[in-house]
Design an enzyme around this catalytic site. Structure first.
Site, PDB file in Angstrom:
ATOM      1  CE  LYS A   1      -3.871  -2.367   0.417  1.00 62.62           C
ATOM      2  NZ  LYS A   1      -4.941  -2.361  -0.601  1.00 62.62           N
TER       3      LYS A   1
ATOM      4  CE  LYS B  19      -9.810  -7.718  -3.293  1.00 63.29           C
ATOM      5  NZ  LYS B  19      -9.781  -6.305  -2.851  1.00 63.29           N
TER       6      LYS B  19
END
Length: 369
Positions: free
Chosen positions: A162, A261
């Protein structure tokens, strides 16, 4: 018909070992919904609705999913004559959106069906791999040096970072000092705009594994433009919420790979359709994570056993996030891989005592049709 007696929905609070920070939000306590689908013979299938408490990732939250399940999705399901879990996606088409809520119940029904058949869910959906390669995610609050060294010892096959816009190169070069030649990617979380096109192209020399979701979630055009001009893989995440989105991404050359996902696309049936599109197009897939408990993690590992899931997924072991998971035998990473469960259903045993202790509220829905 699929034997379904009752559905129980629980809101569960799981405290993370340490806060997980992205550019879009901070998670300290993971509120999630666990769905239990019971039949008349005592079998129970488990699913997990992976919406967060706050709408920083998608418009869905644990609260909206709770209401959708209670007042819309379960009543719609109760009116149907469900023969097989593959039909759930079609049954729920009368309800727009709310893929995470839909996935929560759909995945529970796949687990229940597999247990009724006394087969592993991997076999039911046509999984190929006995173990799957695992990547790990480092958040903005992680100690980069400490965590990178620790996870390198476990052999993780890919590191996802991130990052903050403008500090990508600094973060990536620092990470490389600790993990060597292991592939690195970063997650854009949709925070870049057309004005950042040159900036992103200038990162091509970093030889990244991929850049995930640089532009906003409804964008196919600029992802296509960036994909044309970079050697680095461009990966779509939030943009792909349906099989049609995947089809568009492939046809428009908007991505080199897709992160699938279960919660984001609405469950197994859509994920299987995306998998089949990708197989025809020879596009590699990988399975993303949503800070799941062992229940959601089991579903992810099983999804990643499908043939076209050729890139390491966000399938880190349970102790990465939890002091105690709600399954008896938490997932472990060995030499960068996770074993795919082979027992009936999702192949994990839920610790009912621990689940009860972490349950904040619950409701029961009797199936009468």
């Amino acid at each position: 018909m699929l034997d379904l007696k009752e559905v129980v929905v629980r809101q569960v609070a799981m405290k993370l070992k340490k806060p997980f920070q992205t550019v879009n939000g901070l998670v300290v306590v993971r509120d999630t919904l666990i769905i239990e689908a019971y039949d008349h013979n005592g079998n129970v299938g488990y699913g997990e609705c992976v919406a967060f408490a706050d709408p920083f990732y998608t418009p869905e939250t644990t609260t909206t999913a709770w209401d959708m399940l209670k007042y819309f999705l379960l009543p719609v399901l109760n009116k149907s004559k469900l023969q097989h879990p593959s039909e759930v996606h079609e049954i729920f088409k009368s309800v727009q959106g709310h893929q995470m809520a839909k996935s929560g119940i759909e995945t529970a029904l796949w687990d229940l069906y597999a247990k009724q058949q006394k087969e592993s869910l991997k076999e039911i959906i046509g999984g190929k791999y006995d173990e799957v390669e695992s990547g790990v995610v480092l958040s903005l609050t992680d100690d980069l040096e400490k965590q990178a060294k620790e996870f390198s010892k476990k052999g993780y096959k890919r590191f996802k970072l991130k990052v903050q816009k403008g500090k990508e190169r600094e973060t990536i070069e620092k990470a490389r000092q600790y993990i060597g030649d292991v592939p690195i990617m970063f997650d854009g979380n949709g925070t870049y705009g057309p004005e950042d096109m040159l900036h992103l192209k200038n990162l091509d020399d970093l030889n990244l594994h991929m850049i995930e979701q640089p532009f906003r979630q409804d964008d196919f055009y600029y992802h296509h433009q960036l994909q044309k001009e970079m050697n680095t893989y461009i990966c779509l995440d939030e943009t792909v919420k349906s099989e049609h989105d995947a089809f568009q991404a492939i046809e428009l050359n908007s991505a080199d790979c897709i992160n699938v996902k279960l919660g984001r696309v609405g469950g197994y049936q859509v994920a299987l359709d995306i998998h089949n599109f990708a197989k025809v197009a020879n596009m590699p897939l990988w399975c993303g994570g949503m800070l799941e408990t062992g229940i959601g993690r089991a579903h992810n590992v099983i999804l990643a056993s499908l043939e076209q899931f050729q890139l390491p997924g966000d399938l880190s072991e349970s102790e990465r996030y939890w002091e105690e998971d709600i399954i008896d035998q938490p997932f472990k990473v060995k030499n960068g891989k996770v074993k795919v469960p082979t027992k009936p259903g999702i192949g994990v045993k839920v610790n009912e005592k621990r689940l009860d202790e972490r349950t904040v509220r619950q409701f029961e829905f009797a199936m009468t049709s």
